[in-house]
Each structure stands twice: as C-alpha cells, then as structure tokens.
Design an enzyme around this catalytic site. Structure first.
Site, PDB file in Angstrom:
ATOM      1  N   PHE A  22      45.418 153.168  48.497  1.00  0.00           N
ATOM      2  CA  PHE A  22      44.322 152.878  47.581  1.00  0.00           C
ATOM      3  C   PHE A  22      43.279 153.982  47.685  1.00  0.00           C
ATOM      4  CE2 PHE A  22      46.221 148.763  47.809  1.00  0.00           C
ATOM      5  CZ  PHE A  22      45.887 148.107  46.620  1.00  0.00           C
ATOM      6  N   GLY A  23      42.966 154.602  46.550  1.00  0.00           N
ATOM      7  CA  GLY A  23      41.940 155.639  46.504  1.00  0.00           C
ATOM      8  C   GLY A  23      42.542 157.013  46.326  1.00  0.00           C
ATOM      9  N   GLY A  24      42.420 157.545  45.115  1.00  0.00           N
ATOM     10  CA  GLY A  24      43.003 158.849  44.819  1.00  0.00           C
ATOM     11  C   GLY A  24      42.015 159.988  44.936  1.00  0.00           C
ATOM     12  N   GLY A  25      40.948 159.784  45.704  1.00  0.00           N
ATOM     13  CA  GLY A  25      39.931 160.824  45.867  1.00  0.00           C
ATOM     14  C   GLY A  25      40.374 161.920  46.819  1.00  0.00           C
ATOM     15  N   ILE A  79      39.743 162.559  50.072  1.00  0.00           N
ATOM     16  CA  ILE A  79      40.284 162.134  51.365  1.00  0.00           C
ATOM     17  C   ILE A  79      41.667 161.521  51.169  1.00  0.00           C
ATOM     18  CG2 ILE A  79      40.061 160.339  53.134  1.00  0.00           C
ATOM     19  CD1 ILE A  79      38.454 162.629  53.929  1.00  0.00           C
ATOM     20  N   ARG A 120      43.929 162.055  48.684  1.00  0.00           N
ATOM     21  CA  ARG A 120      44.938 163.063  48.341  1.00  0.00           C
ATOM     22  C   ARG A 120      45.073 164.129  49.422  1.00  0.00           C
ATOM     23  NH1 ARG A 120      41.780 163.521  43.993  1.00  0.00           N
ATOM     24  NH2 ARG A 120      41.595 165.800  44.198  1.00  0.00           N
ATOM     25  N   GLY A 121      43.906 164.553  49.983  1.00  0.00           N
ATOM     26  CA  GLY A 121      43.905 165.720  50.846  1.00  0.00           C
ATOM     27  C   GLY A 121      44.142 165.444  52.312  1.00  0.00           C
ATOM     28  N   LYS A 125      33.408 159.609  67.604  1.00  0.00           N
ATOM     29  CA  LYS A 125      33.478 160.341  66.336  1.00  0.00           C
ATOM     30  C   LYS A 125      32.258 160.047  65.470  1.00  0.00           C
ATOM     31  CE  LYS A 125      34.658 160.891  61.847  1.00  0.00           C
ATOM     32  NZ  LYS A 125      34.282 160.180  60.625  1.00  0.00           N
TER      33      LYS A 125
END
Length: 392
Positions: free
Chosen positions: A8-11, A13, A15-16, A215
C-alpha cells in the site's frame, strides 16, 4: 524466494525502498493506492529505476515484475490479491493506516492459505503495525467471532525503517533517487511458528524497541532539527544547514541529549552510540541528496506530537530530571515552522497558534498533561513563538 507481496502506497518510499527490496528478494509486487494518476502511470509503465546515491557514487536498479490496483475503484481486486499474497507492507503515513485497514481486514478474513499472511507496516512511527492491527481488528473491519483465530490467518510484525528519500527531479516520473544507506529491522517473534518471509534486506530481531527509538531519536531528531534551524536561517538544503557551524553544533547538542536517553535506556554503549551519531550526521549532510529543508520539516504537527522525535525523548528525559535544553530549542523552531507553502500542517499549526492559548496548544499538539515535568518548559516556548510571529 519468489512469492507475492501487496504494498500500500506508491510514493517514493514505497517504490524506492520497500518495493525495491521486495523485488530484489524475488517477489512480485502489487501496488495499491487511491491516486488515479499514480496508478495509471504504474499500470502503463512496465519498469522504473531506483538510483542509489552514496559517497561511492551511484547505483541504478531496474524494478519490474509489478502490477498496480486502484483500491478506490477496484477494492475487491485488492482484497482478492491480499487474500492470496505472502506479505502485505505499507508506506502510507501513520494517519492513513485506518483507511487501508478495512481492505486488509476483509482479505485476512477471506484467507484460506495454511501459512498466515505477513503484515509489516513500514512507517516513521513507533508500533505502526500494532496500530494497523488495531484498526483491522475493529468490529467494522473484522467479524468479532473471527478475532480469536485471526493469528491463524495473519502475523503482525512491527518494523523500523531508515532511508533518506530526497526531493525528486520534477520530470522523474516513477523513477526514484534515494540514498544508498538503509536499515529495515523487523520483529521476528510473531513468525516463530511459521517462519518469516525470506527478504535479505531485512534484519530480523527479537527486540525491536532499541532499534526504533535509536533511529527515531537520532536520525529523525537530527534531520528535523537541522531542517527547522535551517529554515529559520534561510538555508536551502540540509547540507547547507549543517555546513553552518552553529547549526551543526546545535544538532549535535540535540543528539547528545537523545544519546544520553538511548544509552541509559537500551544498554547501547556510549562509544557505539557516538559512532552511530557521527554516521547519521555524515549521511544527512550528503550534498548529493539535495535535501531541501522545507521538505524535511513538513508536517510539524506530527513531528511535535507526544511519541515523536522531539517531545518523545524530551518527555522521557524530563521525567528522570535530565536536561533537555537543546531539544527545547528544536521544539521552538518546529513551532515556528508555520505557513510554509505547500505544507498543510504548517498552515494548520499557524491557525492553532493564533486561536489557542499556549497551555492548550501544548496539550493539543504535544499530547502532554499539565502535570508532566516537560509541560511547563514548553508553555513559555509557545508563548514566545506566538509573540514573535504576531500570532497572538
């Protein structure tokens, strides 16, 4: 390994980072999103590139073997794919988890495979998979008579992710530019019975909390502090901000305070944490990332919230009587990040500061009760910002 992963989420982060590592592990990736133009582009483009940028130069990975579904128009297709998948991941933002939960819940309930679906939320938030699981288990998303057996159909594992995605070239299309360094750590305990997915990019651990807090309270605290101070002083990129000796010292002071918490709480040695801080400062200072301060600073309301990168460590330090002066300075700069073009949260923060008394702002934005030892230290900061910005 092979197998099927629904993400879920094609932004950037998605995609990359997440899809890149799933692709390299041999998974077919099915992107699910509600942005029509993005899904159309993914459906029409059979391959995109991920360019990893580091001190040693650039490396380009070609990503293919993926499909895309618009869950706004084709929800049942998404449910069917998830029901037969090996893994579900997401990188949608913590505030969107409740909107993807219904689709995942229906798919889990439909699942008949003998091995449970692995569910891993890849968000910049503590316990994001637990949060997602909570939404999935609500009665409107999962029949309550099926809750007792949900772990037979799904295993929910929290994760910590760390990778910087800088601003992208305006004509990049689906291609993503990203730093070469990454860390993806996942709690392996939910997979004790059936085994975890085979993904070489993931570090599987028994106790995730030290990795999450280290982190969040080092990378995210340092990155955002540099952004807010940089914005206040007219710097363009994080590299520009950290090239300013005064800002560089301030960021180091912030991380000295968070390091004190991390060492004391998680048993990480002082030398190990110092080496980690030095590595992080070097990473976020990378001039090739061209990381614009306004991009890094966006969404100040989230970044000022109770469990986030400033108030999260500062509240724990204040509870034990430790100093938080540098973190308070960063909190002041974050509150001053108002009315920034293209950032809805900075506009909303401005409205809150204009219409709300300082004590109520601290409760509303930072999630602190008036009895908390940090509360009284943030109230005058808010009053100062309201006065300096002419918001009161």
């Amino acid at each position: 390994m092979g197998g099927k992963a629904v993400h879920f989420g094609g932004g950037n982060i998605g995609r990359g980072f997440v899809a890149e590592k799933l692709h390299l592990a041999g998974f077919e990736v099915i992107f699910v999103d509600v942005v029509d133009s993005l899904i159309d582009q993914l459906q029409k483009t059979k391959e995109y590139t991920v360019t990893e940028i580091g001190g040693e130069g650039e490396k380009v990975n070609k990503i293919n073997n993926y499909r895309a579904i618009n869950s706004k128009h084709n929800e049942q297709d998404a449910i069917d794919e998830i029901a037969e998948a090996d893994l579900v991941t997401c990188a949608v933002g913590p505030n969107i988890l409740k909107f993807i939960a219904p689709v995942i819940g229906k798919a889990i309930d439909k699942r008949t495979a003998s091995k449970p679906l692995a569910v891993i939320a890849c968000e910049n938030a503590i316990g994001a998979t637990d949060t997602l699981a909570g939404f999935i288990k609500e009665s409107k998303n999962t029949p309550q008579d099926r809750l007792a057996s949900i772990n037979d159909r799904a295993s929910f594992a929290n994760s910590a992710i760390d990778r910087i995605v800088p601003g992208q070239d305006p004509n990049a299309g689906l291609n993503v530019k990203i730093e070469s360094f990454y860390e993806w750590v996942v709690d392996k305990t939910p997979f004790a019975k059936h085994g975890h997915p085979e993904i070489s990019a993931i570090k599987w651990v028994d106790d995730l909390n030290p990795y999450i807090e280290r982190k969040l309270f080092t990378v995210n605290t340092g990155h955002a502090a540099a952004a807010y101070y940089g914005h206040a002083r007219g710097k363009h990129t994080i590299h520009d901000a950290l090239s300013d000796s005064e800002i560089n010292k301030i960021v180091h002071n912030c991380l000295a305070e968070t390091s004190h918490l991390i060492v004391k709480k998680h048993g990480i040695t002082t030398d190990e944490q110092k080496a980690y801080v030095d590595k992080i400062i070097k990473r976020i200072s990378n001039p090739y990332l061209e990381d614009v301060v306004e991009r890094v600073g966006r969404a100040p309301l989230r970044k000022l919230s109770r469990k986030e990168r400033f108030v999260g460590p500062a509240s724990q330090l204040a509870e034990s009587g430790d100093k938080v002066n540098a973190l308070l300075g960063a909190i002041e700069q974050a509150f001053a990040f108002v009315d920034v073009e293209g950032d809805d949260e900075s506009a909303e923060l401005s409205k809150i500061l204009k219409s709300t008394e300082a004590k109520e702002v601290v409760t509303k934005v930072c999630g602190l009760e008036s009895s908390h030892p940090l509360f009284s230290q943030i109230v005058p900061i808010v009053e100062k910002v309201q006065s300096n910005k002419g918001l009161k």
